[in-house]
Design a protein around this motif. Structure first.
Motif, PDB file in Angstrom:
ATOM      1  N   ARG A   1       0.837  -1.214   0.000  1.00 21.86           N
ATOM      2  CA  ARG A   1       0.000   0.000   0.000  1.00 21.86           C
ATOM      3  C   ARG A   1       0.866   1.255   0.000  1.00 21.86           C
ATOM      4  NH1 ARG A   1      -2.366  -0.235   4.887  1.00 21.86           N
ATOM      5  NH2 ARG A   1      -0.876   1.252   5.735  1.00 21.86           N
TER       6      ARG A   1
ATOM      7  N   ALA B   1      -0.951   4.757  -1.824  1.00 20.62           N
ATOM      8  CA  ALA B   1      -2.326   4.806  -1.303  1.00 20.62           C
ATOM      9  C   ALA B   1      -2.300   5.270   0.147  1.00 20.62           C
ATOM     10  CB  ALA B   1      -2.982   3.435  -1.409  1.00 20.62           C
ATOM     11  N   LYS B   2      -3.298   6.038   0.539  1.00 22.75           N
ATOM     12  CA  LYS B   2      -3.394   6.593   1.891  1.00 22.75           C
ATOM     13  C   LYS B   2      -4.632   6.038   2.593  1.00 22.75           C
ATOM     14  CE  LYS B   2       0.075   9.583   1.440  1.00 22.75           C
ATOM     15  NZ  LYS B   2       0.508   9.223   0.082  1.00 22.75           N
ATOM     16  N   LEU B   3      -4.474   5.729   3.881  1.00 23.35           N
ATOM     17  CA  LEU B   3      -5.618   5.342   4.696  1.00 23.35           C
ATOM     18  C   LEU B   3      -6.356   6.603   5.134  1.00 23.35           C
ATOM     19  CD1 LEU B   3      -4.067   2.543   6.943  1.00 23.35           C
ATOM     20  CD2 LEU B   3      -5.701   2.229   5.085  1.00 23.35           C
TER      21      LEU B   3
ATOM     22  N   ALA C   1      -8.286   2.568   2.536  1.00 22.78           N
ATOM     23  CA  ALA C   1      -7.334   3.097   1.553  1.00 22.78           C
ATOM     24  C   ALA C   1      -8.077   3.870   0.466  1.00 22.78           C
ATOM     25  CB  ALA C   1      -6.535   1.963   0.934  1.00 22.78           C
TER      26      ALA C   1
ATOM     27  N   TYR D   1      -7.215   1.052  -4.269  1.00 26.87           N
ATOM     28  CA  TYR D   1      -6.997  -0.379  -4.008  1.00 26.87           C
ATOM     29  C   TYR D   1      -5.969  -0.998  -4.946  1.00 26.87           C
ATOM     30  CZ  TYR D   1     -10.670  -1.331  -0.547  1.00 26.87           C
ATOM     31  OH  TYR D   1     -11.426  -1.402   0.597  1.00 26.87           O
TER      32      TYR D   1
ATOM     33  N   ALA E   1      -5.874  -2.924   2.961  1.00 24.64           N
ATOM     34  CA  ALA E   1      -6.809  -2.001   2.309  1.00 24.64           C
ATOM     35  C   ALA E   1      -7.714  -1.286   3.290  1.00 24.64           C
ATOM     36  CB  ALA E   1      -7.664  -2.762   1.289  1.00 24.64           C
TER      37      ALA E   1
END
Length: 539
Positions: free
Chosen positions: A186, A191-193, A289, A292, A304
């Motif tokens: 991730r 990708a960022k949470l 996220a 994906y 994710a």
């Protein structure tokens, strides 16, 4: 040609399910896991009905259902002030023996595979055994993914053997990160949470206490302790001497100051001989996220999304994501997928995570609100009245968590670019589910005359159901599919029950058991339909 079609990083339940599903579909894969997966504190305690349906398709549901708690052990949920205190409320649920005796033949049930209560401690070895026995799956424990880059024809990943320190390069067509909340995949994807970073704080303690089995009577799978000290739930792990207690605490709690032994005493209501095996301090979150995947790399499970474990849908959502990716990657590997099939993974699965995490967070907040100094544990009329009211409050706050049929079966992919246009499936809640054949919905379960479920007769890829007597000839659909090398099996369901259940004469079911299209007649342009469902007909 690359070394392996699919490289999987992470050997927990999600990663191993993906490996098993790919192997079942004949797609070679390599799974790397840096640890030996020895869990200091077991996490997931339940496999959802939808996950059990996936495991039934893979041929391991019965093995899983016969593992974990003794088969005659009740899976009831009890709410008390403390384990030694008075009971406030009880939810009665069947044992594994009762489920196995029914054999999936309950015509009123929405599934042939109800949920199963099993600790992750026992689930993972079963998945590992079957993964290692699958000829298309290679498992390397003690191997860590160190990095990767996407190339014109796939993934160039660097992995390290932790026993020798040596690194090597693995060339794969695709990479799937099932590598947990701190996912390297991730992070490398950028990708960022996003979401709520802290819903509550928690402390989990895994411990041995042989005497507790005699104290918890009648036997109960989960026992909640609701009192002025904390909100705790004690879970039976093996039905004899091993237990897991989770304490849910306000968001501003410094869990470093929480003593595990004191926590156990507060949950039980007295000092009881015990041996603490493991302790984990963690934060309940609601994070998803913002993307994906990319063209060649994807994430699933905790990589994710991270949310609180209410309704037991964290791991189980990841298992469904693994099943989702498996059929899509298999289609690409076989050569019949359209160029945009894999892009639909995020479009279909991310909204599901948003919805389920919202329901789970709502349950957690409602239960945490019950921890109050107003809980009167005195043996007095006032105390009894206080506890009766608390019992009513508990029943309302947690009435849905242990019968989450809506979360298992109600979610859908309406609006997906892979689906024929139609009306949306019915709305659902945690515990309400309305069977539907609208495109995007899971095909409703149907028990056939021989006692088997309809899922047992679906093909590995797409299946065209012909419903009722004298249904339309599907030859134009089958010809269009054959011209594009899309495998489509045909299943005739002539019974009155099928007609009533499915409401259309033709239903095209995807490899993940969700409906792609339905109608009472063959479409005027079957080629467009086939292109759409395989990801080749998108604007």
């Amino acid at each position: 040609m690359n070394e392996v079609p699919v490289l999987i990083a992470g050997g927990g339940p999600v990663g191993m399910t993906l490996a098993l599903d790919l192997g079942w579909r004949g797609v070679p894969c390599l799974l790397v896991e840096e640890t030996d997966r020895t869990l200091a504190v077991p996490r997931a305690s339940s496999v959802s009905a939808r996950s059990m349906e996936h495991f039934r398709r893979l041929g391991i549901a019965r093995r899983i259902r016969s593992s974990g708690l003794p088969t005659d052990y009740p899976t009831d949920v009890s709410y008390r002030t403390r384990i030694r205190g008075p009971e406030l409320h009880r939810i009665t649920l069947p044992s594994s023996a009762q489920v196995l005796a029914a054999g999936g033949r309950d015509h009123t049930s929405p599934t042939a595979e109800p949920a199963h209560r099993i600790s992750q401690l026992y689930l993972e070895p079963i998945l590992l055994e079957h993964s290692r026995n699958c000829p298309h799956v290679r498992v390397e424990r003690g191997t860590r993914l160190e990095g990767f880059e996407e190339t014109a024809d796939g993934i160039r990943a660097t992995v390290r053997s932790l026993s020798t320190g040596m690194t090597r390069v693995v060339h794969a067509d695709y990479l799937v990160g099932c590598d947990g909340g701190n996912s390297l995949v991730r992070r490398r994807l950028g990708a960022k949470l996003t979401g709520t970073d802290t819903v509550f704080k928690a402390v989990s303690v895994y411990f041995r206490a042989p005497e507790l089995a005699e104290i918890i009577q009648p036997r109960t799978w989960m026992t909640w302790s609701v009192n002025r000290d904390a909100l705790c739930v004690t879970v039976a792990i093996n039905g004899h001497d091993m237990w897991l207690v989770h304490a849910f605490l306000p968001a501003d709690t410094d869990t470093r100051l929480v003593d595990p032994g004191t926590l156990i005493t507060q949950a039980i209501g007295s000092a009881t001989p015990r041996e603490i095996v493991g302790v984990e301090r963690w934060t309940g979150r609601r994070l998803i996220a913002d993307r994906y995947g990319s063209d060649r790399a994807f994430i699933a499970g905790d990589a994710a999304h991270l949310w609180i474990p209410m309704a037991g849908m964290g791991m189980n959502t990841g298992i469904s994501e693994a099943a989702h990716l498996a059929w899509m990657l298999s289609a690409v590997h076989a050569g019949w997928a359209g160029p945009r099939l894999l892009a639909a993974y995020e479009a279909e699965r991310r909204p599901v995570a948003e919805t389920i995490s919202g329901f789970a967070t709502g349950i957690g907040k409602a239960l945490l609100d019950l921890v109050t100094a107003d809980v009167d544990e005195d043996d007095s009329p006032v105390g009894e009245a206080s506890r009766r009211q608390l019992g009513r409050d508990v029943a309302i706050a947690d009435q849905d968590q242990y019968r989450p049929i809506g979360l298992s079966f109600g979610y859908h992919y309406y609006g997906s670019p892979l689906l024929a246009e139609d009306q949306p499936p019915p709305e659902f809640t945690i515990s309400t589910y309305h069977p539907s054949t609208a495109p995007g919905a899971r095909l409703p379960h149907l028990t056939l005359a021989d006692g088997t479920g309809v899922y047992d007769h679906l093909g590995q890829d797409f299946t065209l159901l012909r419903i009722g007597q004298n249904p339309p000839d599907p030859e134009p659909i089958l010809r269009a599919a054959a011209e594009r090398a899309v495998p489509v099996a045909v299943l005739d369901l002539p019974s009155d029950e099928a007609v009533e259940r499915y409401s259309r004469r033709l239903i095209l079911v995807r490899p993940d058991q969700h409906v792609a299209w339905r109608a009472d007649a063959v479409p005027a342009q079957p080629e467009s339909l086939i292109d759409r469902i395989r990801g080749a007909g998108l604007e």
